[in-house]
Design an enzyme around this catalytic site. Structure first.
Site, mmCIF file in Angstrom:
data_model
loop_
_atom_site.group_PDB
_atom_site.id
_atom_site.type_symbol
_atom_site.label_atom_id
_atom_site.label_comp_id
_atom_site.label_asym_id
_atom_site.label_seq_id
_atom_site.Cartn_x
_atom_site.Cartn_y
_atom_site.Cartn_z
ATOM 1 N N GLN A 71 1.041 -1.145 0.053
ATOM 2 C CA GLN A 71 -0.241 -0.274 -0.330
ATOM 3 C C GLN A 71 0.333 1.330 0.214
ATOM 4 O O GLN A 71 1.243 2.377 -1.263
ATOM 5 C CB GLN A 71 -1.005 0.037 1.324
ATOM 6 C CG GLN A 71 -1.865 -1.605 1.442
ATOM 7 C CD GLN A 71 -2.950 -1.345 2.670
ATOM 8 O OE1 GLN A 71 -2.102 -0.126 3.203
ATOM 9 N NE2 GLN A 71 -3.227 -1.775 3.093
ATOM 10 N N ARG A 91 13.460 -3.905 9.226
ATOM 11 C CA ARG A 91 13.263 -3.040 7.606
ATOM 12 C C ARG A 91 12.950 -1.817 7.992
ATOM 13 O O ARG A 91 11.690 -2.028 8.568
ATOM 14 C CB ARG A 91 12.412 -4.200 6.451
ATOM 15 C CG ARG A 91 11.968 -3.824 5.642
ATOM 16 C CD ARG A 91 10.615 -3.991 4.398
ATOM 17 N NE ARG A 91 9.572 -4.030 5.261
ATOM 18 C CZ ARG A 91 8.835 -3.614 5.107
ATOM 19 N NH1 ARG A 91 8.795 -3.134 3.542
ATOM 20 N NH2 ARG A 91 7.623 -3.665 5.935
ATOM 21 N N ARG A 108 8.706 0.042 13.768
ATOM 22 C CA ARG A 108 7.928 -0.465 13.646
ATOM 23 C C ARG A 108 7.810 -1.550 15.027
ATOM 24 O O ARG A 108 6.971 -1.640 15.286
ATOM 25 C CB ARG A 108 7.332 -1.621 12.172
ATOM 26 C CG ARG A 108 6.983 -0.882 11.464
ATOM 27 C CD ARG A 108 6.842 -1.883 10.345
ATOM 28 N NE ARG A 108 6.224 -0.173 9.438
ATOM 29 C CZ ARG A 108 6.477 -1.140 7.566
ATOM 30 N NH1 ARG A 108 5.886 -2.203 7.301
ATOM 31 N NH2 ARG A 108 5.841 -0.219 7.090
ATOM 32 N N HIS A 134 4.285 -9.152 9.533
ATOM 33 C CA HIS A 134 4.229 -8.677 8.186
ATOM 34 C C HIS A 134 4.967 -8.583 7.515
ATOM 35 O O HIS A 134 5.392 -9.056 6.363
ATOM 36 C CB HIS A 134 3.951 -7.245 8.689
ATOM 37 C CG HIS A 134 3.669 -5.987 7.931
ATOM 38 N ND1 HIS A 134 2.949 -6.052 6.673
ATOM 39 C CD2 HIS A 134 4.770 -5.292 6.809
ATOM 40 C CE1 HIS A 134 2.977 -5.397 6.103
ATOM 41 N NE2 HIS A 134 4.069 -4.460 6.289
ATOM 42 N N HIS A 185 3.388 -5.476 11.815
ATOM 43 C CA HIS A 185 3.249 -4.575 11.782
ATOM 44 C C HIS A 185 2.280 -4.176 12.296
ATOM 45 O O HIS A 185 1.725 -4.663 13.673
ATOM 46 C CB HIS A 185 2.523 -4.523 10.871
ATOM 47 C CG HIS A 185 2.914 -3.146 10.202
ATOM 48 N ND1 HIS A 185 1.520 -2.072 10.429
ATOM 49 C CD2 HIS A 185 2.654 -2.415 8.953
ATOM 50 C CE1 HIS A 185 1.381 -1.151 9.693
ATOM 51 N NE2 HIS A 185 3.102 -0.752 8.624
ATOM 52 N N GLU A 204 7.234 8.203 5.995
ATOM 53 C CA GLU A 204 6.938 7.139 6.507
ATOM 54 C C GLU A 204 8.519 6.906 8.089
ATOM 55 O O GLU A 204 8.998 7.202 7.986
ATOM 56 C CB GLU A 204 6.934 5.886 5.894
ATOM 57 C CG GLU A 204 6.251 5.573 5.033
ATOM 58 C CD GLU A 204 5.913 4.394 4.503
ATOM 59 O OE1 GLU A 204 6.289 3.001 4.433
ATOM 60 O OE2 GLU A 204 4.861 4.194 4.138
HETATM 61 C C1 LIG Z 1 -0.718 -5.909 3.094
HETATM 62 C C2 LIG Z 1 1.275 -5.843 2.725
HETATM 63 C C3 LIG Z 1 1.379 -3.990 3.042
HETATM 64 C C4 LIG Z 1 2.942 -4.230 1.834
HETATM 65 N N1 LIG Z 1 3.026 -2.803 1.903
HETATM 66 C C5 LIG Z 1 4.418 -2.282 1.522
HETATM 67 C C6 LIG Z 1 4.987 -1.586 1.363
HETATM 68 O O1 LIG Z 1 3.973 -0.373 1.167
HETATM 69 N N2 LIG Z 1 6.233 -0.989 0.476
HETATM 70 C C7 LIG Z 1 7.115 -2.073 0.248
HETATM 71 O O2 LIG Z 1 8.290 -2.008 0.035
HETATM 72 N N3 LIG Z 1 6.217 -3.088 0.724
HETATM 73 C C8 LIG Z 1 5.694 -3.386 0.765
HETATM 74 N N4 LIG Z 1 4.993 -5.261 1.777
HETATM 75 C C9 LIG Z 1 6.343 -5.949 1.811
HETATM 76 C C10 LIG Z 1 6.454 -5.791 0.601
HETATM 77 O O3 LIG Z 1 5.096 -6.608 -0.184
HETATM 78 C C11 LIG Z 1 6.861 -7.273 -0.245
HETATM 79 O O4 LIG Z 1 8.243 -7.737 0.928
HETATM 80 C C12 LIG Z 1 6.965 -7.860 -1.444
HETATM 81 O O5 LIG Z 1 6.402 -7.307 -1.915
HETATM 82 C C13 LIG Z 1 7.403 -9.135 -1.620
HETATM 83 O O6 LIG Z 1 7.603 -9.656 -3.474
HETATM 84 P P1 LIG Z 1 7.758 -10.828 -3.982
HETATM 85 O O7 LIG Z 1 7.809 -10.857 -5.271
HETATM 86 O O8 LIG Z 1 9.542 -11.120 -2.615
HETATM 87 O O9 LIG Z 1 6.472 -11.689 -3.447
HETATM 88 P P2 LIG Z 1 4.627 -12.131 -3.181
HETATM 89 O O10 LIG Z 1 4.598 -10.505 -4.294
HETATM 90 O O11 LIG Z 1 5.119 -12.442 -2.113
HETATM 91 O O12 LIG Z 1 5.400 -12.292 -5.020
HETATM 92 C C14 LIG Z 1 5.403 -14.044 -4.587
HETATM 93 C C15 LIG Z 1 5.155 -15.017 -5.935
HETATM 94 O O13 LIG Z 1 6.092 -16.115 -5.582
HETATM 95 C C16 LIG Z 1 4.840 -17.240 -6.267
HETATM 96 N N5 LIG Z 1 4.967 -18.564 -5.307
HETATM 97 C C17 LIG Z 1 5.327 -19.229 -4.028
HETATM 98 N N6 LIG Z 1 5.828 -19.375 -3.727
HETATM 99 C C18 LIG Z 1 5.389 -20.425 -4.725
HETATM 100 C C19 LIG Z 1 6.358 -21.856 -4.588
HETATM 101 N N7 LIG Z 1 6.127 -22.852 -4.217
HETATM 102 N N8 LIG Z 1 6.062 -22.116 -6.669
HETATM 103 C C20 LIG Z 1 5.544 -21.445 -7.253
HETATM 104 N N9 LIG Z 1 4.857 -20.008 -6.887
HETATM 105 C C21 LIG Z 1 5.238 -19.742 -5.894
HETATM 106 C C22 LIG Z 1 3.195 -16.596 -5.597
HETATM 107 O O14 LIG Z 1 2.470 -17.187 -6.144
HETATM 108 C C23 LIG Z 1 3.718 -15.621 -5.916
HETATM 109 O O15 LIG Z 1 3.447 -15.040 -7.818
HETATM 110 C C24 LIG Z 1 4.033 -5.673 2.135
HETATM 111 C C25 LIG Z 1 3.658 -6.544 2.312
HETATM 112 C C26 LIG Z 1 2.115 -6.734 2.911
HETATM 113 C C27 LIG Z 1 1.518 -8.559 2.608
#
Ligand SMILES: Cc1cc2nc3c(=O)[nH]c(=O)nc-3n(C[C@H](O)[C@H](O)[C@H](O)COP(=O)(O)OP(=O)(O)OC[C@H]3O[C@@H](n4cnc5c(N)ncnc54)[C@H](O)[C@@H]3O)c2cc1C
Length: 583
Positions: A63, A400, A302, A365, A256, A129
């Site tokens: 967000q 973080r 946090r 979080h 969080h 923030e």
């Molecule tokens: C509600 C919320 C709000 C947030 N707000 C912020 C923000 O404002 N700013 C910020 O910097 N960070 C924020 N964060 C943290 C940030 O969103 C995450 O750290 C970041 O998006 C992680 O990205 P990622 O690509 O590593 O993983 P994700 O976006 O979680 O993607 C993981 C992917 O892996 C796939 N996957 C997982 N396991 C498997 C498997 N075994 N086989 C196949 N596919 C798999 C899933 O399907 C998904 O596509 C927030 C997090 C949350 C939960």
């Protein structure tokens, strides 16, 4: 160039057979996986695998925004200093330096791709923030993650060299002699081939790749109170650990302070940006109690705010005492402009945030620990890379800094320009397909652990930890792991490279996924408990009631490889901002 490669796609057929293998197989369709795939050279043949659809990820839920020191009154040095301070002595300075210095390039790349960040008088709008010394968080209303991920997904789907496999669950890495050769997956549907009927029953396949990138996100689902989506089950960390990779700092989880606390509602995140815009945390008496715990009040780091809420509620010992986020000091027009999604979700749950405070609670979080990586996102296994929340690059240390994680997904995804491919694809050994014979015990057991394990870990290894509770949970988790291993389905799915299994019709892709996720949740629960019991001090997101102070003897990472847990020197000797590297 560090940005998504704009070279013409090389014309690979998207209907190529996955059994033939890929140059690079990316596991994950969040910000890390999508951006990594786009940054790989366009002549590579790439597979991008997600267990849901491309639209579902923690990234999509982000967000508040993405941090970048690009305002005239800001500098990379200030961003480094804030990141190191939040990281409580365990950040790796070189990793942080790369993160903040590459931020501008990545933001420019997102703008070029069409991400519509909010603007004020034509300039990019920035907000403040917690623990940031400048307004440096770019945003797109309160759905920044969605704005980024939907743009990246569109680009990925346009690229002819990238084949997307959705509803495809990666069960394990295929590693021989510490070299990654590909993955074992359970596949139900091909997204890039809409003309094909989705496969009804899952197929287990060994898919060779000359390099694998893990971008599977976090593990918040191991706690019963979490802001993370259902998919955040720590799969990448569990798979990498099983395959023999080093994992690091797994005890550090960020809680969080402000998730929606309403019976029946999910722990929907009330972004920190709301406090950045001036919202107050109040107790039942209407007191801004966080100032009793930290001079920065609501904008303290946090972990401090989460612990303040946890301890304050215990201290008050008033039955039914709650904590509230009060937005009455923010201009309503500003609230409408900045937080349309939060208004909508609160309204859905019967809360009019213009006239009443939001009931909030802390929730798990963000996982600071992960698979140990170098500055090129390379893990300790050859041709295995990790990017995003499942990686431990060292940028977050013990805690973080808000909005640094989306930035990490981009900056470290871009480092895959240095990726080293194996000289050739491995040949999948001709395996025996054995028939799966199942007793009926497994589904009930898996469902039980899926609901009970997160309760146990929240209660015994949540915001405040202590040895006796950690030991109790470790004993319980090991017993569940032994019972899990004895299940008929676990024995049938323990496959060697090339081996497959004929699944009865009643076994669906969801069953295989449930089995895989419970296996991974048990593994990461055991790893978190082991690491938390090992670190006899409090630091960042790890707080021990029995060791409540930070101890300079512990300025080291917790590393786990196989069953061994040890300390590894941190190259950072910074304690609470007393020493900041020159650059
Ligand atoms: C509600 C919320 C709000 C947030 N707000 C912020 C923000 O404002 N700013 C910020 O910097 N960070 C924020 N964060 C943290 C940030 O969103 C995450 O750290 C970041 O998006 C992680 O990205 P990622 O690509 O590593 O993983 P994700 O976006 O979680 O993607 C993981 C992917 O892996 C796939 N996957 C997982 N396991 C498997 C498997 N075994 N086989 C196949 N596919 C798999 C899933 O399907 C998904 O596509 C927030 C997090 C949350 C939960």
């Amino acid at each position: 160039m560090a940005n998504p490669s704009s070279q013409a796609a090389s014309g690979y057929s998207t209907s190529a057979n996955s059994a033939e293998g890929f140059d690079v197989l990316v596991v994950g369709g969040g910000a890390a996986g999508l951006y990594s795939a786009l940054c790989l050279p366009a002549h590579f043949r790439v597979a991008l695998v997600t267990k849901d659809n491309l639209t579902i990820s923690a990234s999509d839920w982000a967000q508040g925004g993405i941090a970048a020191a690009i305002a005239p009154d800001d500098s990379p040095q200030l961003h480094v200093a804030d990141t190191l301070r939040a990281g409580a002595g365990l950040c790796e300075p070189d990793a942080v330096k790369l993160l903040v210095e590459e931020a501008r390039t990545c933001i420019e790349a997102l703008l070029d791709l069409g991400v519509a960040f909010d603007r004020s008088n034509q300039q990019l709008a920035m907000t403040l923030e917690a623990a940031h010394s400048r307004k440096r968080v770019l945003h797109a209303a309160d759905t920044t993650g969605h704005a980024i991920v939907s743009t990246l997904a569109q680009q990925v789907l346009k690229r002819k060299n990238i084949q997307v496999f959705s509803q495809t669950f990666v069960l394990d890495l295929w590693v021989d002699d510490e070299i990654c050769r590909g993955v074992c997956l359970s596949r139900s549907q091909l997204e890039n081939q809409p003309e094909k009927e989705p496969l009804t029953s899952p197929q287990i396949q060994w898919v060779p790749a000359r390099a694998v990138v893990l971008a599977t996100g976090g593990g918040g689902q191991v706690f019963s109170q979490t802001t993370n989506p259902a998919a955040s089950t720590g799969d990448g960390v569990a798979m990498a650990w099983r395959a023999g990779a080093q994992v690091r700092d797994l005890e550090f989880f960020q809680f969080h302070p402000t998730a929606l606390s309403k019976p029946g509602a999910p722990r929907f995140l009330i972004s920190e940006a709301v406090r950045g815009e001036g919202a107050h945390l109040l107790d039942n008496q209407g007191d801004r109690f966080v100032f009793d715990y930290h001079s920065d009040g609501e904008l303290a780091p946090r972990d401090v705010v989460s612990r303040a809420i946890f301890l304050h509620l215990q201290k008050e010992e008033v039955p039914g005492n709650r904590v509230w986020l009060d937005l009455s000091s923010i201009d309503p027009e500003r609230i409408r402009y900045r937080f349309p999604n939060i208004i909508r979700v609160c309204k859905h749950w019967g809360i009019d945030l213009f006239t009443e405070p939001i009931p909030v609670t802390p929730a798990a979080h963000y996982w600071m620990g992960g698979i140990t990586c170098d500055l090129h996102s390379q893990t300790t296994i050859a041709h295995l890379y990790a990017v995003g929340e499942n990686a431990s690059t060292g940028v977050h240390g013990a805690n973080r800094l808000a909005s640094n994680s989306l930035l990490e997904c981009l900056v470290y995804g871009a480092q895959l320009k240095h990726i080293q491919l194996a000289s050739q694809l491995a040949v999948v050994p001709s395996g025996i397909a054995h028939a799966l014979s199942l007793s009926d015990d497994w589904l009930k057991a898996l469902t039980y652990w899926r609901s009970q394990l997160p309760q146990l870990i929240w209660q015994n290894a949540g915001i405040c930890r202590q040895q006796s509770l950690l030991d109790e949970a470790r004993a319980q988790v090991s017993q569940w792991q032994r019972q899990f291993d004895d299940l008929s389905i676990s024995q049938a799915l323990r496959l060697k490279p090339g081996q497959t299994v004929e699944l009865p019709d009643r076994i669906t892709g969801n069953h295989i996924r449930l089995w895989g996720e419970v296996r991974n949740l048990l593994a990461i629960a055991a790893l978190i408990l082991k690491s938390a019991a090992f670190r006899s001090e409090s630091r960042g997101g790890h707080y021990r009631r029995d060791y409540p102070t930070t101890d300079d003897q512990w300025l080291s990472h917790t590393v786990v490889k196989g069953d061994n847990v040890t300390r590894a020197a941190s190259s950072n000797l910074i304690v609470d901002n007393r020493l900041i590297p020159n650059f």
